[in-house]
Design a protein around this motif. Structure first.
Motif, PDB file in Angstrom:
ATOM      1  N   GLY A  54       0.796  -1.217   0.000  1.00  0.00           N
ATOM      2  CA  GLY A  54       0.000   0.000   0.000  1.00  0.00           C
ATOM      3  C   GLY A  54       0.832   1.272   0.000  1.00  0.00           C
ATOM      4  N   HIS A  55       2.116   1.169  -0.296  1.00  0.00           N
ATOM      5  CA  HIS A  55       3.006   2.322  -0.273  1.00  0.00           C
ATOM      6  C   HIS A  55       3.885   2.354  -1.526  1.00  0.00           C
ATOM      7  CE1 HIS A  55       1.978   1.968   4.002  1.00  0.00           C
ATOM      8  NE2 HIS A  55       2.356   3.224   4.149  1.00  0.00           N
ATOM      9  N   GLY A  56       4.246   3.557  -1.914  1.00  0.00           N
ATOM     10  CA  GLY A  56       5.220   3.741  -2.983  1.00  0.00           C
ATOM     11  C   GLY A  56       4.869   3.020  -4.264  1.00  0.00           C
ATOM     12  N   GLU A  57       5.871   2.313  -4.818  1.00  0.00           N
ATOM     13  CA  GLU A  57       5.701   1.628  -6.093  1.00  0.00           C
ATOM     14  C   GLU A  57       5.361   0.154  -5.934  1.00  0.00           C
ATOM     15  OE1 GLU A  57       5.676   3.163  -9.000  1.00  0.00           O
ATOM     16  OE2 GLU A  57       5.936   5.029  -7.892  1.00  0.00           O
ATOM     17  N   LEU A 179       0.230  10.413  -4.288  1.00  0.00           N
ATOM     18  CA  LEU A 179      -0.475  10.141  -5.541  1.00  0.00           C
ATOM     19  C   LEU A 179      -1.527   9.053  -5.397  1.00  0.00           C
ATOM     20  CD1 LEU A 179       2.483  10.312  -8.103  1.00  0.00           C
ATOM     21  CD2 LEU A 179       0.691  12.006  -7.702  1.00  0.00           C
ATOM     22  N   ARG A 180      -1.294   8.066  -4.555  1.00  0.00           N
ATOM     23  CA  ARG A 180      -2.202   6.919  -4.445  1.00  0.00           C
ATOM     24  C   ARG A 180      -3.001   6.953  -3.145  1.00  0.00           C
ATOM     25  NH1 ARG A 180       1.343   1.924  -4.593  1.00  0.00           N
ATOM     26  NH2 ARG A 180      -0.640   0.805  -4.873  1.00  0.00           N
ATOM     27  N   ALA A 181      -3.216   8.135  -2.600  1.00  0.00           N
ATOM     28  CA  ALA A 181      -3.881   8.235  -1.297  1.00  0.00           C
ATOM     29  C   ALA A 181      -5.266   7.599  -1.303  1.00  0.00           C
ATOM     30  CB  ALA A 181      -3.969   9.695  -0.864  1.00  0.00           C
ATOM     31  N   SER A 182      -6.048   7.821  -2.360  1.00  0.00           N
ATOM     32  CA  SER A 182      -7.397   7.255  -2.416  1.00  0.00           C
ATOM     33  C   SER A 182      -7.355   5.743  -2.596  1.00  0.00           C
ATOM     34  CB  SER A 182      -8.197   7.890  -3.555  1.00  0.00           C
ATOM     35  OG  SER A 182      -8.390   9.268  -3.318  1.00  0.00           O
ATOM     36  N   GLU A 183      -6.450   5.282  -3.430  1.00  0.00           N
ATOM     37  CA  GLU A 183      -6.344   3.849  -3.717  1.00  0.00           C
ATOM     38  C   GLU A 183      -5.877   3.066  -2.495  1.00  0.00           C
ATOM     39  OE1 GLU A 183      -3.418   0.865  -6.261  1.00  0.00           O
ATOM     40  OE2 GLU A 183      -3.408   3.024  -6.685  1.00  0.00           O
ATOM     41  N   THR A 184      -4.996   3.676  -1.694  1.00  0.00           N
ATOM     42  CA  THR A 184      -4.340   2.946  -0.601  1.00  0.00           C
ATOM     43  C   THR A 184      -4.799   3.413   0.778  1.00  0.00           C
ATOM     44  OG1 THR A 184      -2.472   4.509  -0.612  1.00  0.00           O
ATOM     45  CG2 THR A 184      -2.290   2.553  -2.019  1.00  0.00           C
ATOM     46  N   VAL A 185      -5.983   4.003   0.854  1.00  0.00           N
ATOM     47  CA  VAL A 185      -6.473   4.548   2.119  1.00  0.00           C
ATOM     48  C   VAL A 185      -6.564   3.470   3.202  1.00  0.00           C
ATOM     49  CG1 VAL A 185      -8.923   4.245   1.567  1.00  0.00           C
ATOM     50  CG2 VAL A 185      -8.216   6.065   3.125  1.00  0.00           C
TER      51      VAL A 185
END
Length: 275
Positions: A54-57, A179-185
């Motif tokens: 859920g983080h980075g790449e 960038l992925r805050a919504s995807e990885t909430v």
């Protein structure tokens, strides 16, 4: 960018230098740029770090039920296996410190030394942190990143944190801006309600050299948490960092100095490390 596969996920990691391996893990919402930006290994040391689930790449998100500190520690063991590293110095910042502590308790034979920077947990979840991060998660889920941030800046959570520590308040804003805050909430929900250990008496079993770093003026990473961990871990040494709200430059310089001194003081005779 190197990757390794584990449990159906492609984990992004960074590998710098050669010598005694030191795994240094990032905090909640961060990625490998955080630890590798704070510490530069000297000759004879190998710095490694990976983007947690859920983080980075690291992708895909995978099973959200596995966004837990112990699972992150298992992922670290898997990376060590993939690189044929049997033992290493293990450390981390905030969430990364929790992962390092959990790993050390559960994989003790694989740990040469332990470094805990700005720990955010003692036993069980830190209730205030859990409230804040769960509130942030709720705002992102209901309103999205941009509107969620606007609402958060009006909340008592943000206003009180800003009063105590502008640096800590800024880190909370960062949870909306990745960038992925919504995807990885789900990482905010899973990690904030978790903990690396539930009984301080377990810490007495840690038999490796340990460094604990903490700073004042940081409600997310209480100074006394560092003091307690340093007191409960038998071979721990404690160093106070300058708060980022006082001087970001001094804070970062002290992290480099204290970790470098710790590594050289305990491991320079190991393998190819030189000081």
């Amino acid at each position: 960018m190197p990757f390794f596969n584990n449990d159906g996920l492609n984990f992004h990691y960074r590998d710098i230098g050669e010598g005694v391996p030191f795994f240094f893990q990032h905090g909640l919402g961060g990625d490998v740029n955080q630890p590798t930006g704070l510490f530069k290994p000297r000759t004879g040391f190998r710095l490694l770090s990976f983007d947690c689930r859920g983080h980075g790449e690291t992708r895909p998100l995978g099973n959200v039920e596995k966004i837990r500190i112990a699972v992150f520690a298992d992922d670290l063991a898997a990376l060590m296996d993939s690189l044929s590293i049997s033992r290493a110095v293990i450390g981390g910042i905030s969430m990364g410190a929790a992962v390092a502590l959990n790993f050390t308790l559960r994989y003790s034979k694989r740990v040469l030394g332990l470094i805990l920077s700005r720990p955010a947990w003692l036993i069980g979840p830190m209730l205030r942190n859990a409230e804040i991060y769960l509130h942030i998660a709720q705002l992102i889920r209901q309103h999205g990143q941009e509107r969620g941030l606007e609402l958060f800046k009006q909340s008592e959570y943000y206003i009180e944190t800003l009063r105590q520590s502008p640096a800590a308040a800024n880190s909370l804003i960062g949870q909306f801006e990745t960038l992925r805050a919504s995807e990885t909430v789900a990482r905010l929900e899973g990690i904030s309600s978790d903990a690396p250990v539930y009984d301080l008496r377990e810490l007495a079993a840690i038999a490796v050299p340990t460094l604990v770093l903490a700073n004042r003026r940081d409600p997310i990473h209480p100074f006394d948490y560092g003091e307690v961990l340093a007191r409960e871990i038998p071979k721990a040494e404690f160093k106070e960092l300058t708060s980022k709200s006082v001087s970001q430059e001094r804070h970062e310089a002290e992290i480099q100095k204290f970790i470098e001194s710790f590594l050289c003081g305990h491991f320079c005779r190991a393998r190819s490390a030189t000081c």
